[in-house]
Motif scaffolding. Structure first.
Motif, mmCIF file in Angstrom:
data_model
loop_
_atom_site.group_PDB
_atom_site.id
_atom_site.type_symbol
_atom_site.label_atom_id
_atom_site.label_comp_id
_atom_site.label_asym_id
_atom_site.label_seq_id
_atom_site.Cartn_x
_atom_site.Cartn_y
_atom_site.Cartn_z
ATOM 1 N N SER A 161 0.816 -1.223 0.000
ATOM 2 C CA SER A 161 0.000 0.000 0.000
ATOM 3 C C SER A 161 0.845 1.267 0.000
ATOM 4 C CB SER A 161 -0.936 0.001 1.211
ATOM 5 O OG SER A 161 -1.789 -1.118 1.181
ATOM 6 N N GLY A 162 2.147 1.159 0.271
ATOM 7 C CA GLY A 162 3.027 2.326 0.220
ATOM 8 C C GLY A 162 3.089 3.137 1.492
ATOM 9 N N PHE A 163 2.642 2.587 2.621
ATOM 10 C CA PHE A 163 2.613 3.349 3.867
ATOM 11 C C PHE A 163 3.743 2.968 4.815
ATOM 12 C CE2 PHE A 163 -2.061 3.041 2.782
ATOM 13 C CZ PHE A 163 -2.068 4.266 2.135
ATOM 14 N N VAL A 164 4.750 2.247 4.336
ATOM 15 C CA VAL A 164 5.858 1.797 5.178
ATOM 16 C C VAL A 164 7.121 2.539 4.768
ATOM 17 C CG1 VAL A 164 7.257 -0.176 5.881
ATOM 18 C CG2 VAL A 164 4.803 -0.459 5.521
ATOM 19 N N ASP A 165 7.806 3.113 5.748
ATOM 20 C CA ASP A 165 9.053 3.834 5.470
ATOM 21 C C ASP A 165 10.246 2.898 5.371
ATOM 22 O OD1 ASP A 165 7.982 6.498 5.486
ATOM 23 O OD2 ASP A 165 7.776 6.332 7.644
ATOM 24 N N VAL A 166 10.327 1.929 6.275
ATOM 25 C CA VAL A 166 11.508 1.066 6.358
ATOM 26 C C VAL A 166 11.051 -0.381 6.485
ATOM 27 C CG1 VAL A 166 13.651 0.585 7.592
ATOM 28 C CG2 VAL A 166 12.774 2.924 7.523
ATOM 29 N N VAL A 167 11.654 -1.284 5.692
ATOM 30 C CA VAL A 167 11.347 -2.717 5.735
ATOM 31 C C VAL A 167 12.617 -3.449 6.152
ATOM 32 C CG1 VAL A 167 10.523 -4.714 4.447
ATOM 33 C CG2 VAL A 167 9.646 -2.432 3.909
ATOM 34 N N LEU A 168 12.598 -4.082 7.338
ATOM 35 C CA LEU A 168 13.779 -4.733 7.897
ATOM 36 C C LEU A 168 13.356 -5.925 8.748
ATOM 37 C CD1 LEU A 168 15.769 -1.585 9.150
ATOM 38 C CD2 LEU A 168 16.383 -3.004 7.192
ATOM 39 N N PRO A 169 14.287 -6.835 9.078
ATOM 40 C CA PRO A 169 13.987 -7.871 10.073
ATOM 41 C C PRO A 169 13.876 -7.254 11.464
ATOM 42 C CG PRO A 169 16.276 -8.011 9.364
ATOM 43 C CD PRO A 169 15.617 -7.007 8.474
ATOM 44 N N PRO A 170 13.273 -7.942 12.434
ATOM 45 C CA PRO A 170 13.017 -7.337 13.758
ATOM 46 C C PRO A 170 14.255 -6.786 14.447
ATOM 47 C CG PRO A 170 11.756 -9.350 13.526
ATOM 48 C CD PRO A 170 12.640 -9.271 12.320
ATOM 49 N N ARG A 171 15.381 -7.504 14.402
ATOM 50 C CA ARG A 171 16.562 -7.008 15.109
ATOM 51 C C ARG A 171 17.069 -5.713 14.475
ATOM 52 N NH1 ARG A 171 21.352 -11.049 15.017
ATOM 53 N NH2 ARG A 171 19.706 -12.471 15.685
ATOM 54 N N GLU A 172 16.972 -5.593 13.137
ATOM 55 C CA GLU A 172 17.396 -4.351 12.482
ATOM 56 C C GLU A 172 16.411 -3.221 12.747
ATOM 57 O OE1 GLU A 172 20.242 -3.896 11.079
ATOM 58 O OE2 GLU A 172 20.842 -5.978 11.402
ATOM 59 N N ILE A 173 15.127 -3.555 12.872
ATOM 60 C CA ILE A 173 14.137 -2.534 13.235
ATOM 61 C C ILE A 173 14.477 -1.958 14.605
ATOM 62 C CG2 ILE A 173 11.718 -2.148 13.841
ATOM 63 C CD1 ILE A 173 10.941 -4.131 11.706
ATOM 64 N N ALA A 174 14.856 -2.828 15.539
ATOM 65 C CA ALA A 174 15.223 -2.361 16.884
ATOM 66 C C ALA A 174 16.412 -1.408 16.818
ATOM 67 C CB ALA A 174 15.546 -3.557 17.778
ATOM 68 N N ARG A 175 17.418 -1.762 16.040
ATOM 69 C CA ARG A 175 18.593 -0.893 15.931
ATOM 70 C C ARG A 175 18.249 0.436 15.260
ATOM 71 N NH1 ARG A 175 22.501 -5.834 13.888
ATOM 72 N NH2 ARG A 175 22.692 -6.881 15.919
ATOM 73 N N GLU A 176 17.361 0.392 14.262
ATOM 74 C CA GLU A 176 16.970 1.629 13.589
ATOM 75 C C GLU A 176 16.174 2.533 14.523
ATOM 76 O OE1 GLU A 176 17.438 3.923 10.198
ATOM 77 O OE2 GLU A 176 18.269 1.963 10.697
ATOM 78 N N ILE A 177 15.321 1.943 15.343
ATOM 79 C CA ILE A 177 14.561 2.725 16.327
ATOM 80 C C ILE A 177 15.514 3.387 17.314
ATOM 81 C CG2 ILE A 177 12.973 2.536 18.281
ATOM 82 C CD1 ILE A 177 11.415 0.471 16.707
ATOM 83 N N ARG A 178 16.551 2.682 17.725
ATOM 84 C CA ARG A 178 17.540 3.252 18.653
ATOM 85 C C ARG A 178 18.203 4.475 18.032
ATOM 86 N NH1 ARG A 178 21.413 -1.607 20.274
ATOM 87 N NH2 ARG A 178 22.569 0.143 21.147
#
Length: 825
Positions: free
Chosen positions: A144-161
């Motif tokens: 749908s185009g509403f996602v900024d970043v697509v990553l596995p969970p551990r990389e999502i955690a690091r990106e949030i940090r």
């Protein structure tokens, strides 16, 4: 668990976990998550003020939303897929740009509408990549185009940090317009460079839009790339064309859904649509025309179509309906044309409308063809392109709030021009016609519906300045005395000029295939014997191949015009000089690249308008010059071929790696399909969290069962257990001889067995014990004259419920013999 495991315990953020949970069973999710993180994990029990560095878990029987700064539990509906969207939408409304939405593994299309709300509010959205065991939910949001970043969970955690410390998220929530204006003034030059990049690549000038809104969107993109200074981001845009497109999409994002603000549609159906239909009378040629600028993904357009069809009822065949939806984004227009939406629309569209106007396929809803046929979608810029005309209704809700004062003053008179007498204009709650009260009358203050006044516009609406459109207004067409339009005159004049003076040229694609011939090309191109082809290098005359190949290669490599001077072409026994120019270009509203190859016969040594004469040098000088030119062209052509070969090798290598990766993914998918056949949406996540507990309980049950079997085997007493229907449930090995019970007799009725002990009223005794919950005992003798004590007592379950009886035989003769043997000793 993987996400929380890689988040630091002190991060300054609060996390809320929302899952598909079975409402009839308690959840152990909080305990399982608490084993992988040092942050406290608690299940929400009431209105809770979220604290930083804490994880909150939704209870299984409730839904959670954010309201007035607190996590609030609300009653759960039967539609499980609304829980995530409700939470995301409330989070977006409450926290705005400081909201972060993460969509992980799950079935269905849940969360798509919620992530759209977060992104529209300026927040940041994540989705799990192909590592998701159930990828339907993240895949729906990504598509749908509403996602900024697509990553596995551990990389999502690091990106949030990393993102958590960016000023975009950490700055105070302030609505100080003056402070924002000062910051924008200081960054005016950088904003100007950003707007210039957008205009050059996307063709839209944002400089007249509201800078406060644009700046917030730009800051969001900067946070995603961890850029803190506007000047750095302006330079980043110049070097990254994909980011320009991403920023463009962000600037256009808008919250929309079916029947947004139901009061407006109720008012339309009750009052305004019937009035419009009545004004058309019984004219069979009458048309009802509606325009929705800024339509985004089309929900509002289809909402108007459904309302109009419901209003007309059986009269729908007697009136032509045209509804136009326009937007700046090509991707959203394509989405709107397809008319496919996630199941999240169930909360906005009634079941009756879903059944009548939608088809459901694979968990998605598609607008029926009959509705889509009356809706037309197109790319249009209301700030630069002409409006539609002869309209009965314009719905421009929440579009003008993004435009500056100058564009606002430009749009309102255009809407007045486009509407028929008595037509209606609908604006958003925070919008108005401004100083154009003389053009429109407010007929519904609550719903911001205006009626067109039949007066001349005080400001001139410059519609003729919109080039590339044929205006349909009668005065615009009657420009020549004999009925000929200026458009026709211009086309004929252009054709004469091109045929007389323009150089020969061809339009080719990136595969060097000719798509169009321009002018007289017979001097340069010829069809060779053999299979027909449109490859330009096979059509061009042999003496030009090397120069043409190298020039096209240069233009493709640099994406800028390339030129080759004084190329020789032999035709009809004569040698001429020609200049070759290759110009890359793109067609508006398309990403495909094209090239215009121009054969210019005018060289520096000739006068314009005349073909160059054959070379007049001596034969040896002419031959030497030709050989030198051919050698130079051959070198350039060879270099171009080498570079193309290297590029092809790299592409083949990349393709090979992708194939290997695809093979691994296919193998992984095959293994998943073999092990998981059916997963229920309401319980699949809860089953995952209970798996460890169930495994432990299974081990305990196996151990208890083994202990019980060994205990019964070691007891030398005949014991038989029956249920309430007197079916044999279990028997000890000693009971097989006394009651003649085999292993295969387990599960049979007791009266079907031929017992070695004759107790005619045994069934009556068993039923009496079960009913009275008492114990019975009797002395009996078997066929071999052995005396036994028969004892029958009720079978009690762990929760003290009577579920059968237990029969025990005590060998009395054996006891007597043992006593006598002890007396003799």
């Amino acid at each position: 668990m993987e996400l929380l495991r890689h988040l630091p315990p002190k991060n300054g953020m609060a996390f809320v976990i929302v899952q598909h949970l079975d409402p009839h069973h308690a959840s152990r999710l909080a305990g399982l998550l608490g084993n992988v993180t040092d942050m406290p994990v608690t299940e929400i029990t009431g209105k809770t003020i979220p604290q930083e560095n804490t994880v909150y878990v939704q209870p299984p029987s409730k839904c959670v939303i954010v309201k007035n700064g607190a996590l609030t539990l609300i009653r759960r509906t039967e539609k499980l897929n609304l829980a995530i969207d409700h939470f995301f939408e409330s989070l977006a409304e409450e926290r705005g740009a400081r909201a972060i939405g993460v969509l992980l593994s799950g079935t269905g299309s849940d969360g798509t509408a919620g992530l759209r709300a977060i992104k529209a509010a300026g927040g940041i959205t994540f989705a799990q990549d192909a590592s998701a065991k159930f990828d339907a939910m993240p895949r729906s949001a990504i598509r749908s185009g509403f996602v900024d970043v697509v990553l596995p969970p551990r990389e999502i955690a690091r990106e949030i940090r990393r993102i958590a410390d960016h000023p975009y998220l950490r700055r105070p929530l302030s609505n100080d317009g003056a402070e924002t204006e000062r910051a924008n003034y200081q960054a005016a030059d950088d904003l100007g460079r950003i707007f210039l990049s957008l205009k050059k690549q996307m063709g839209v000038d944002f400089s007249a839009y509201k800078e406060t809104t644009l700046n917030r969107r730009i800051q969001r993109r900067m946070a995603l790339h961890r850029i803190e200074k506007l000047g750095q981001y302006a330079r980043f845009l110049r070097e990254n064309k994909n980011e320009i497109e991403a920023l463009f999409d962000d600037l256009l994002i808008n919250v929309t859904r079916f029947f947004r603000d139901e009061r407006v549609f109720r008012a339309l159906k009750r009052r305004f649509l019937p009035a419009l239909v009545k004004s058309k009378g019984k004219d069979r040629t009458a048309q009802l025309r509606v325009w929705v600028p800024g339509c985004a993904t089309g929900e509002e357009v289809y909402s108007f179509a459904i309302s109009i069809l419901e209003t007309l009822g059986q009269r729908v065949s007697k009136m032509a309906i045209q509804i136009f939806g326009t937007d700046l984004s090509d991707s959203t227009i394509e989405h709107a044309r397809a008319g496919i939406y996630s199941s999240a629309i169930e909360k906005d569209v009634s079941g009756t409308r879903l059944k009548r106007f939608f088809n459901k396929r694979d968990g998605m809803y598609q607008i029926k063809r009959g509705v889509r046929e009356i809706c037309t979608f197109a790319r249009q810029n209301i700030a630069a392109d002409p409006p539609f005309s002869r309209l009965d209704l314009i719905s421009c809700r929440n579009v003008l709030i993004y435009l500056g004062a100058q564009l606002h003053k430009q749009c309102i008179p255009q809407f007045h021009y486009a509407l028929n007498p008595g037509g209606y204009l609908i604006l958003g709650p925070a919008e108005s016609v401004g100083s154009f009260d003389e053009l429109f009358e407010l007929v519904d203050k609550r719903n911001k519906i205006y009626a067109k006044k039949n007066v001349a516009a005080p400001h001139h609406v410059d519609l003729v300045s919109y080039r590339g459109f044929e205006l349909r207004h009668p005065d615009a067409r009657a420009l020549a005395s004999d009925g000929t339009t200026t458009t026709q005159l211009q086309q004929i004049a252009d054709r004469i000029m091109l045929s007389a003076y323009a150089p020969a040229a061809v339009v080719i694609d990136r595969e060097i295939r000719v798509q169009q011939f321009r002018g007289r090309t017979d001097l340069f191109l010829e069809h060779t014997p053999g299979p027909a082809t449109l490859n330009l290098l096979q059509l061009v005359r042999p003496t030009m191949v090397a120069d043409l190949r190298s020039t096209i290669h240069r233009a493709l490599k640099t994406e800028r015009p390339a030129r080759k001077e004084r190329t020789l072409v032999k035709y009809a026994g004569k040698t001429r000089e020609v200049n070759i120019e290759v110009v890359p270009f793109k067609v508006p509203a398309s990403d495909k690249s094209w090239l215009l190859v121009i054969f210019d016969e005018t060289t520096k040594g000739t006068r314009p308008g005349k073909l160059p004469q054959t070379l007049g040098k001596t034969a040896r000088q002419r031959e030497t010059a030709e050989l030198r030119r051919e050698l130079e062209a051959s070198k350039e052509s060879l270099q171009a071929i080498i570079e193309e070969q290297e590029s092809t090798n790299e592409e083949l290598k990349s393709a090979n790696e992708e194939i290997e990766s695809s093979n691994e993914e296919l193998q992984s998918t095959n293994e998943e399909l073999e092990t998981a056949k059916e997963e229920l949406q309401s319980t699949n996540e809860e089953l995952t969290t209970l798996n460890e507990e169930l495994s432990n309980r299974n081990l305990e049950m196996m151990q208890i069962n083994s202990d019980l079997n060994n205990l019964l085997a070691s007891i030398q007493l005949p014991i038989v257990m029956v249920d309430n229907t007197l079916t044999v449930r279990r028997a000890t090995p000693a009971a097989r001889q006394a009651f003649n019970i085999l292993q295969t007799d387990i599960g049979r009725q007791l009266h079907e067995l031929r017992s070695n002990i004759d107790v005619p009223d045994l069934e009556d005794i068993l039923r009496e014990v079960i009913q009275t919950v008492s114990t019975r005992e009797r002395r009996i003798i078997d066929k071999d004259a052995h005396e036994y004590s028969l004892r029958v007592r009720p079978y009690r379950t762990a929760d003290n419920r009577i579920d059968g009886a237990v029969i025990t035989l005590v060998d009395i003769d054996g006891k007597k013999r043992r006593r006598r043997s002890k007396g003799k000793a």
